[in-house]
Design an enzyme around this catalytic site. Structure first.
Site, PDB file in Angstrom:
ATOM      1  CB  SER A   8     -12.344   3.057  12.832  1.00  0.00           C
ATOM      2  OG  SER A   8     -13.291   1.753  13.025  1.00  0.00           O
ATOM      3  CB  CYS A  70     -13.729   0.754  18.802  1.00  0.00           C
ATOM      4  SG  CYS A  70     -12.708  -0.239  17.724  1.00  0.00           S
ATOM      5  CB  CYS A 177     -17.991  -5.918  16.791  1.00  0.00           C
ATOM      6  SG  CYS A 177     -17.621  -4.729  15.735  1.00  0.00           S
ATOM      7  CB  THR A 178     -19.107  -0.907  18.968  1.00  0.00           C
ATOM      8  OG1 THR A 178     -18.278  -0.630  18.117  1.00  0.00           O
ATOM      9  CG2 THR A 178     -18.373  -1.013  20.442  1.00  0.00           C
TER      10      THR A 178
END
Length: 257
Positions: A8, A70, A177-178
């Site tokens: 995103s 993601c 979380c990336t």
């Protein structure tokens, strides 16, 4: 060779930079979704739909592999993406590095978004790969959003809040979380001295090259600047990306010295 990455927002920078280091000659396609971000609060069906849309935009550039950079999209959209594109286009998801972090036992913390923390998905990974480690799930409200906007003050507040929930004697910390990989030095400074941090970017990049049929070759001449797609349209690397070494590495390609 061409590798596409999707997310995103700028969470894909860590994996993109890892690909760039392993294969400087790889052409990169970065497919982001500024119209739909953030994905975290969306329903699983909505995430899958948004992810499929930007994956299709990336696939039009005929990459040799597609990295879903993601964690949220991997949880909710990976089966849909693999059905749509494989076997012609290998699709590589991003999974928190719980297995390697837990291999040595002891106290392990998993930092993740509030939506992922305590989820059946993450609990399943802990059950499958946690072994004898004492694992603490740590929610990090606001951290991914702060990283996305390069908001230093908000990053410091979110990191401090998560560190306060982290066991003081933690041996290993999983970046679930990336986005968190972009501020790993700040996270390391906030938790127990000597705690090892485990991200996914390097493993994901290596797996993408393997699935695409290429070996690492860090000495190759660099390709040009990445192609950036913004919700399917031609776009530019977001300005916030330049706040991080990974973003500056990608932006520097093709620029005058």
């Amino acid at each position: 060779m061409k590798i596409a990455l999707m997310d995103s927002g700028i969470g894909l920078l860590a994996a993109a930079a890892a690909v760039r280091r392993l294969r400087p000659d790889a052409e990169l396609v970065l497919s982001l979704d500024p119209d739909g971000m953030p994905w975290g609060p969306r329903t699983p069906e909505d995430v899958a739909g948004r992810a499929l849309g930007i994956a299709r935009a990336a696939a039009e550039h005929r990459p040799d592999a597609l990295i879903v950079a993601c964690n949220t999209a991997t949880v909710h959209a990976l089966p849909v993406l693999r059905t749509a594109f494989e076997p012609a286009l290998p699709v590589i998801g991003t999974v928190p590095a719980i297995k390697p972090a837990s291999a040595g036992g002891g106290a392990v913390a998993v930092w993740a978004t509030p939506a992922t923390t305590g989820s059946p998905y993450q609990r399943g990974l802990i059950g499958d790969f946690g072994g004898d480690a004492e694992i603490t799930e740590v929610p990090c409200p606001g951290l991914a959003d702060a990283v996305e906007h390069a908001d230093d003050a908000a990053i410091d507040r979110a990191v401090a809040a998560a560190a306060a929930l982290t066991p003081p004697g933690v041996r290993a910390l999983v970046l679930g979380c990336t986005h968190y990989e972009l501020v790993r030095d700040r996270i390391a400074a906030a938790v127990a001295p000597g705690a090892a941090l485990y991200g996914s970017a390097e493993a994901v990049a290596t797996q993408a090259l393997r699935r695409a049929g290429f070996a690492p070759a860090p000495g190759e001449a660099p390709a040009g600047a990445p192609t950036v797609l913004a919700s399917g349209r031609d776009g530019d690397l977001p300005g916030a990306a330049l706040a991080y070494p990974e973003g500056r590495l990608l932006a520097a390609v093709g620029q005058p010295g």
